[in-house]
Design a protein around this motif. Structure first.
Motif, PDB file in Angstrom:
ATOM      1  N   GLY A  77       0.792  -1.210   0.000  1.00 21.98           N
ATOM      2  CA  GLY A  77       0.000   0.000   0.000  1.00 21.98           C
ATOM      3  C   GLY A  77       0.832   1.272   0.000  1.00 21.98           C
ATOM      4  O   GLY A  77       2.027   1.272  -0.335  1.00 21.98           O
ATOM      5  N   PHE A  78       0.187   2.340   0.420  1.00 22.06           N
ATOM      6  CA  PHE A  78       0.800   3.659   0.451  1.00 22.06           C
ATOM      7  C   PHE A  78       0.493   4.332   1.780  1.00 22.06           C
ATOM      8  O   PHE A  78      -0.501   4.004   2.432  1.00 22.06           O
ATOM      9  N   GLU A  79       1.356   5.231   2.151  1.00 14.94           N
ATOM     10  CA  GLU A  79       1.154   6.022   3.359  1.00 14.94           C
ATOM     11  C   GLU A  79       0.975   7.472   2.930  1.00 14.94           C
ATOM     12  O   GLU A  79       1.820   8.017   2.214  1.00 14.94           O
ATOM     13  N   CYS A  80      -0.113   8.098   3.377  1.00  8.08           N
ATOM     14  CA  CYS A  80      -0.447   9.432   2.910  1.00  8.08           C
ATOM     15  C   CYS A  80      -0.486  10.449   4.042  1.00  8.08           C
ATOM     16  O   CYS A  80      -0.713  10.090   5.204  1.00  8.08           O
ATOM     17  N   GLN A  81      -0.285  11.697   3.678  1.00  3.91           N
ATOM     18  CA  GLN A  81      -0.192  12.772   4.667  1.00  3.91           C
ATOM     19  C   GLN A  81      -1.453  12.873   5.527  1.00  3.91           C
ATOM     20  O   GLN A  81      -1.367  13.112   6.729  1.00  3.91           O
ATOM     21  N   HIS A  82      -2.607  12.679   4.915  1.00  4.38           N
ATOM     22  CA  HIS A  82      -3.865  12.825   5.646  1.00  4.38           C
ATOM     23  C   HIS A  82      -4.531  11.480   5.927  1.00  4.38           C
ATOM     24  O   HIS A  82      -5.739  11.421   6.173  1.00  4.38           O
ATOM     25  N   GLY A  83      -3.746  10.410   5.891  1.00  3.31           N
ATOM     26  CA  GLY A  83      -4.259   9.114   6.301  1.00  3.31           C
ATOM     27  C   GLY A  83      -4.735   8.216   5.161  1.00  3.31           C
ATOM     28  O   GLY A  83      -4.673   8.589   3.983  1.00  3.31           O
ATOM     29  N   PRO A  84      -5.227   7.016   5.509  1.00  5.01           N
ATOM     30  CA  PRO A  84      -5.620   6.019   4.507  1.00  5.01           C
ATOM     31  C   PRO A  84      -6.711   6.493   3.555  1.00  5.01           C
ATOM     32  O   PRO A  84      -6.720   6.093   2.381  1.00  5.01           O
ATOM     33  N   THR A  85      -7.638   7.327   4.030  1.00  8.50           N
ATOM     34  CA  THR A  85      -8.705   7.787   3.142  1.00  8.50           C
ATOM     35  C   THR A  85      -8.145   8.658   2.012  1.00  8.50           C
ATOM     36  O   THR A  85      -8.663   8.635   0.891  1.00  8.50           O
ATOM     37  N   GLU A  86      -7.092   9.398   2.317  1.00  7.28           N
ATOM     38  CA  GLU A  86      -6.462  10.189   1.262  1.00  7.28           C
ATOM     39  C   GLU A  86      -5.814   9.269   0.232  1.00  7.28           C
ATOM     40  O   GLU A  86      -5.881   9.544  -0.985  1.00  7.28           O
ATOM     41  N   CYS A  87      -5.184   8.207   0.682  1.00  8.52           N
ATOM     42  CA  CYS A  87      -4.597   7.238  -0.258  1.00  8.52           C
ATOM     43  C   CYS A  87      -5.678   6.665  -1.173  1.00  8.52           C
ATOM     44  O   CYS A  87      -5.452   6.498  -2.376  1.00  8.52           O
ATOM     45  N   ALA A  88      -6.842   6.374  -0.597  1.00 10.08           N
ATOM     46  CA  ALA A  88      -7.952   5.853  -1.398  1.00 10.08           C
ATOM     47  C   ALA A  88      -8.389   6.880  -2.434  1.00 10.08           C
ATOM     48  O   ALA A  88      -8.635   6.551  -3.602  1.00 10.08           O
ATOM     49  N   GLY A  89      -8.483   8.142  -2.011  1.00  7.41           N
ATOM     50  CA  GLY A  89      -8.879   9.200  -2.939  1.00  7.41           C
ATOM     51  C   GLY A  89      -7.873   9.406  -4.055  1.00  7.41           C
ATOM     52  O   GLY A  89      -8.248   9.582  -5.221  1.00  7.41           O
ATOM     53  N   ASN A  90      -6.580   9.384  -3.704  1.00  2.64           N
ATOM     54  CA  ASN A  90      -5.538   9.507  -4.732  1.00  2.64           C
ATOM     55  C   ASN A  90      -5.644   8.382  -5.758  1.00  2.64           C
ATOM     56  O   ASN A  90      -5.518   8.600  -6.970  1.00  2.64           O
ATOM     57  N   LEU A  91      -5.876   7.180  -5.254  1.00  8.06           N
ATOM     58  CA  LEU A  91      -5.938   6.006  -6.127  1.00  8.06           C
ATOM     59  C   LEU A  91      -7.135   6.080  -7.065  1.00  8.06           C
ATOM     60  O   LEU A  91      -7.008   5.816  -8.270  1.00  8.06           O
ATOM     61  N   VAL A  92      -8.285   6.448  -6.533  1.00  7.89           N
ATOM     62  CA  VAL A  92      -9.480   6.581  -7.379  1.00  7.89           C
ATOM     63  C   VAL A  92      -9.236   7.609  -8.477  1.00  7.89           C
ATOM     64  O   VAL A  92      -9.555   7.388  -9.648  1.00  7.89           O
ATOM     65  N   GLN A  93      -8.637   8.742  -8.114  1.00 13.28           N
ATOM     66  CA  GLN A  93      -8.397   9.782  -9.106  1.00 13.28           C
ATOM     67  C   GLN A  93      -7.378   9.337 -10.154  1.00 13.28           C
ATOM     68  O   GLN A  93      -7.538   9.625 -11.346  1.00 13.28           O
ATOM     69  N   SER A  94      -6.333   8.640  -9.747  1.00 18.83           N
ATOM     70  CA  SER A  94      -5.357   8.131 -10.713  1.00 18.83           C
ATOM     71  C   SER A  94      -6.023   7.218 -11.732  1.00 18.83           C
ATOM     72  O   SER A  94      -5.781   7.311 -12.946  1.00 18.83           O
ATOM     73  N   CYS A  95      -6.881   6.329 -11.229  1.00 14.48           N
ATOM     74  CA  CYS A  95      -7.559   5.376 -12.114  1.00 14.48           C
ATOM     75  C   CYS A  95      -8.536   6.081 -13.043  1.00 14.48           C
ATOM     76  O   CYS A  95      -8.584   5.802 -14.252  1.00 14.48           O
ATOM     77  N   ALA A  96      -9.320   7.009 -12.498  1.00 11.90           N
ATOM     78  CA  ALA A  96     -10.301   7.719 -13.322  1.00 11.90           C
ATOM     79  C   ALA A  96      -9.607   8.579 -14.371  1.00 11.90           C
ATOM     80  O   ALA A  96     -10.016   8.596 -15.545  1.00 11.90           O
ATOM     81  N   LEU A  97      -8.565   9.290 -13.972  1.00 18.82           N
ATOM     82  CA  LEU A  97      -7.845  10.145 -14.932  1.00 18.82           C
ATOM     83  C   LEU A  97      -7.176   9.313 -16.024  1.00 18.82           C
ATOM     84  O   LEU A  97      -7.085   9.749 -17.177  1.00 18.82           O
ATOM     85  N   ASP A  98      -6.710   8.127 -15.684  1.00 16.97           N
ATOM     86  CA  ASP A  98      -6.116   7.251 -16.686  1.00 16.97           C
ATOM     87  C   ASP A  98      -7.159   6.859 -17.734  1.00 16.97           C
ATOM     88  O   ASP A  98      -6.857   6.798 -18.931  1.00 16.97           O
ATOM     89  N   LEU A  99      -8.384   6.641 -17.289  1.00 20.68           N
ATOM     90  CA  LEU A  99      -9.462   6.290 -18.210  1.00 20.68           C
ATOM     91  C   LEU A  99      -9.991   7.497 -18.980  1.00 20.68           C
ATOM     92  O   LEU A  99     -10.751   7.335 -19.936  1.00 20.68           O
ATOM     93  N   MET A 100      -9.590   8.685 -18.567  1.00 20.95           N
ATOM     94  CA  MET A 100     -10.034   9.917 -19.226  1.00 20.95           C
ATOM     95  C   MET A 100      -8.963  10.482 -20.159  1.00 20.95           C
ATOM     96  O   MET A 100      -9.035  11.659 -20.547  1.00 20.95           O
ATOM     97  N   GLN A 101      -8.009   9.672 -20.549  1.00 20.20           N
ATOM     98  CA  GLN A 101      -6.898  10.174 -21.363  1.00 20.20           C
ATOM     99  C   GLN A 101      -7.351  10.809 -22.673  1.00 20.20           C
ATOM    100  O   GLN A 101      -6.714  11.731 -23.171  1.00 20.20           O
ATOM    101  N   GLY A 102      -8.448  10.330 -23.219  1.00 22.26           N
ATOM    102  CA  GLY A 102      -8.935  10.892 -24.474  1.00 22.26           C
ATOM    103  C   GLY A 102      -9.830  12.097 -24.299  1.00 22.26           C
ATOM    104  O   GLY A 102     -10.299  12.678 -25.286  1.00 22.26           O
TER     105      GLY A 102
END
Length: 216
Positions: A77-102
């Motif tokens: 996993g990952f360790e985030c400045q504002h805790g595990p929920t922030e890691c979850a948010g970062n991950l969701v955004q990375s995945c969504a933005l990857d799918l939005m490349q076009g």
């Protein structure tokens, strides 16, 4: 004094970047994290209106990682400045933005602004993903697979190249500059319009800035 300094600095930058009547697109990178109050402030109040105005003249890269760090190359996993929920948010955004490349930058920033305002992804809520018309099943599959880990490791790599001391960090062009960073946080549209002085969307904004300096 701050604005005067950045105007001089950005003007010099503009001379190197804009060599004709048709402005070249400028590369902008934003390093941020999903539960950072300063990231939320910048994205909702500075980045979104600026992108809506100037998207034709920019190439934007969004890097949702911030001051996080991977554990055992992400497999623990990952360790985030504002805790595990922030890691979850970062991950969701990375995945969504990857799918939005076009998709265009206006759509991408609209999606990210939704996540920052609602913090939906930090709770595993796909509300903003659905609003952006991104396939929810594909985002969920990414989040729970090696694909999501690899995307966050890529964001970590990009972030470590810059080693930001403050989140969000904004880079215009390829090299970090503290004065540009400070001015972008205060007035991102004004910072970019100091470069794009000759384009219609910036003319009114730039002229109003110049008038304020005259009156000082």
């Amino acid at each position: 004094m701050l604005r005067l300094n950045y105007l001089v600095l950005v003007f010099v930058f503009a001379l190197n970047q804009v060599c004709s009547d048709v402005p070249q697109k400028i590369f902008v990178t934003v390093y941020y994290e999903s539960q950072c109050p300063d990231s939320k402030e910048f994205i909702t109040n500075q980045l979104q209106p600026t992108i809506n105005l100037l998207h034709k003249y920019l190439m934007l890269r969004l890097v949702p990682f911030g001051k996080a760090r991977s554990i055992n190359k992400g497999y623990n996993g990952f360790e985030c400045q504002h805790g595990p929920t922030e890691c979850a948010g970062n991950l969701v955004q990375s995945c969504a933005l990857d799918l939005m490349q076009g998709r265009n930058d206006v759509e991408k920033v609209s999606y990210v602004a939704c996540e920052m305002q609602t913090e939906a992804g930090t709770r595993g809520d796909m509300e903003c993903v659905m609003r952006a018309s991104v396939p929810v099943d594909q985002v969920k599959a990414c989040v729970t697979s090696e694909k999501g880990i690899m995307l966050q490791l890529e964001d970590e790599y990009l972030t470590n190249l810059v080693k930001p001391k403050f989140i969000p960090t904004i880079i215009i062009g390829e090299v970090f500059n503290q004065q540009v960073q400070d001015s972008a946080l205060e007035d991102f549209t004004g910072t970019l319009c100091s470069i794009f002085t000759n384009i219609p969307p910036c003319q009114e904004h730039y002229n109003s800035m110049a008038m304020r300096y005259v009156l000082l």
